[in-house]
Write a protein that holds these residues in place. Structure first.
Motif, PDB file in Angstrom:
ATOM      1  N   SER A 141       8.871  17.109 -33.816  1.00  0.00           N
ATOM      2  CA  SER A 141       9.342  18.449 -34.190  1.00  0.00           C
ATOM      3  C   SER A 141       8.371  19.527 -33.725  1.00  0.00           C
ATOM      4  N   ILE A 142       7.087  19.300 -33.955  1.00  0.00           N
ATOM      5  CA  ILE A 142       6.068  20.264 -33.504  1.00  0.00           C
ATOM      6  C   ILE A 142       6.066  20.353 -31.984  1.00  0.00           C
ATOM      7  N   HIS A 143       6.203  19.199 -31.316  1.00  0.00           N
ATOM      8  CA  HIS A 143       6.257  19.186 -29.849  1.00  0.00           C
ATOM      9  C   HIS A 143       7.435  20.026 -29.348  1.00  0.00           C
ATOM     10  N   ASN A 144       8.614  19.848 -29.967  1.00  0.00           N
ATOM     11  CA  ASN A 144       9.796  20.605 -29.565  1.00  0.00           C
ATOM     12  C   ASN A 144       9.592  22.103 -29.767  1.00  0.00           C
ATOM     13  N   VAL A 145       8.953  22.476 -30.866  1.00  0.00           N
ATOM     14  CA  VAL A 145       8.664  23.894 -31.113  1.00  0.00           C
ATOM     15  C   VAL A 145       7.705  24.427 -30.041  1.00  0.00           C
ATOM     16  N   ALA A 146       6.703  23.625 -29.683  1.00  0.00           N
ATOM     17  CA  ALA A 146       5.742  24.038 -28.662  1.00  0.00           C
ATOM     18  C   ALA A 146       6.429  24.207 -27.306  1.00  0.00           C
ATOM     19  N   VAL A 147       7.338  23.308 -26.963  1.00  0.00           N
ATOM     20  CA  VAL A 147       8.079  23.421 -25.702  1.00  0.00           C
ATOM     21  C   VAL A 147       8.905  24.702 -25.689  1.00  0.00           C
ATOM     22  N   MET A 148       9.604  24.961 -26.798  1.00  0.00           N
ATOM     23  CA  MET A 148      10.412  26.186 -26.869  1.00  0.00           C
ATOM     24  C   MET A 148       9.543  27.439 -26.823  1.00  0.00           C
ATOM     25  N   ALA A 149       8.384  27.400 -27.470  1.00  0.00           N
ATOM     26  CA  ALA A 149       7.472  28.547 -27.433  1.00  0.00           C
ATOM     27  C   ALA A 149       6.988  28.781 -26.002  1.00  0.00           C
TER      28      ALA A 149
END
Length: 183
Positions: A141-149
């Motif tokens: 989940s954190i990885h996905n947020v980082a990718v989107m950021a």
């Protein structure tokens, strides 16, 4: 056995607390995006909040897609997905399969009880699988947020570069107009 480590309370003075069940001083808190905010959740709440992300029997996490339809069963009450190989023959032959959380109203993920003698918590294989599943879900989940950021940041950089180029063109036109007006 793992000894529970006493930590200093946070700035708010409330100490460690799960943002969902508000359990005070849970054994482990996972930091992840939850309902548009980054929050700390206990292992049980991570697993409760992401029911379609793992098999509730073996705790394998489905990182990018669930198993093929012929290899899994969907709970008829929630979005949980169980491996067909993990489900008993009686449950798999039933027309309306219920996952463990839906079939037992008293079910709870990651139920740990400290040893009263020394306050130590024993992590057996079943609890370890749950802990790893919750940590994997939080990490993904954190990885996905980082990718989107990162994608949003790249878009903003392109917008800023475009605005800068447009501003430079406007200033050049203005300079040309002023030069032509002086002649």
């Amino acid at each position: 056995m793992l000894q529970q480590v006493e930590e200093q309370p946070s700035e708010g003075g409330s100490g460690r607390r799960c943002a969902v069940c508000t359990a005070t001083r849970p054994f482990i808190l996972h930091f992840l995006p939850f309902r548009a905010r980054n929050l700390h959740l206990c292992t049980a709440c991570v697993l409760d909040s992401y029911p379609g992300s793992f098999c509730p029997i073996c705790f394998d996490v489905f990182l990018h897609s669930p198993p093929p339809p012929h290899l899994h069963l969907r709970c008829s009450k929630c979005i949980s997905i169980s491996h067909l190989s993990c489900v008993s023959d009686a449950a798999s032959s039933s027309l309306s399969y219920l996952c463990p959380p839906c079939s037992n109203p008293n079910f709870t993920f990651f139920h740990v009880t400290p040893n009263p003698a020394n306050n130590a918590i024993e992590i057996n294989l079943h609890l370890a699988k749950q802990l790893v599943a919750a940590a994997t879900i939080a990490s993904e989940s954190i990885h996905n947020v980082a990718v989107m950021a990162r994608i949003n940041a790249d878009i903003r950089v392109q917008e800023a570069l475009s605005a800068k180029a447009e501003a430079a063109q406007v200033l050049d036109r203005l300079k040309n107009l002023l030069d032509n007006q002086d002649h």
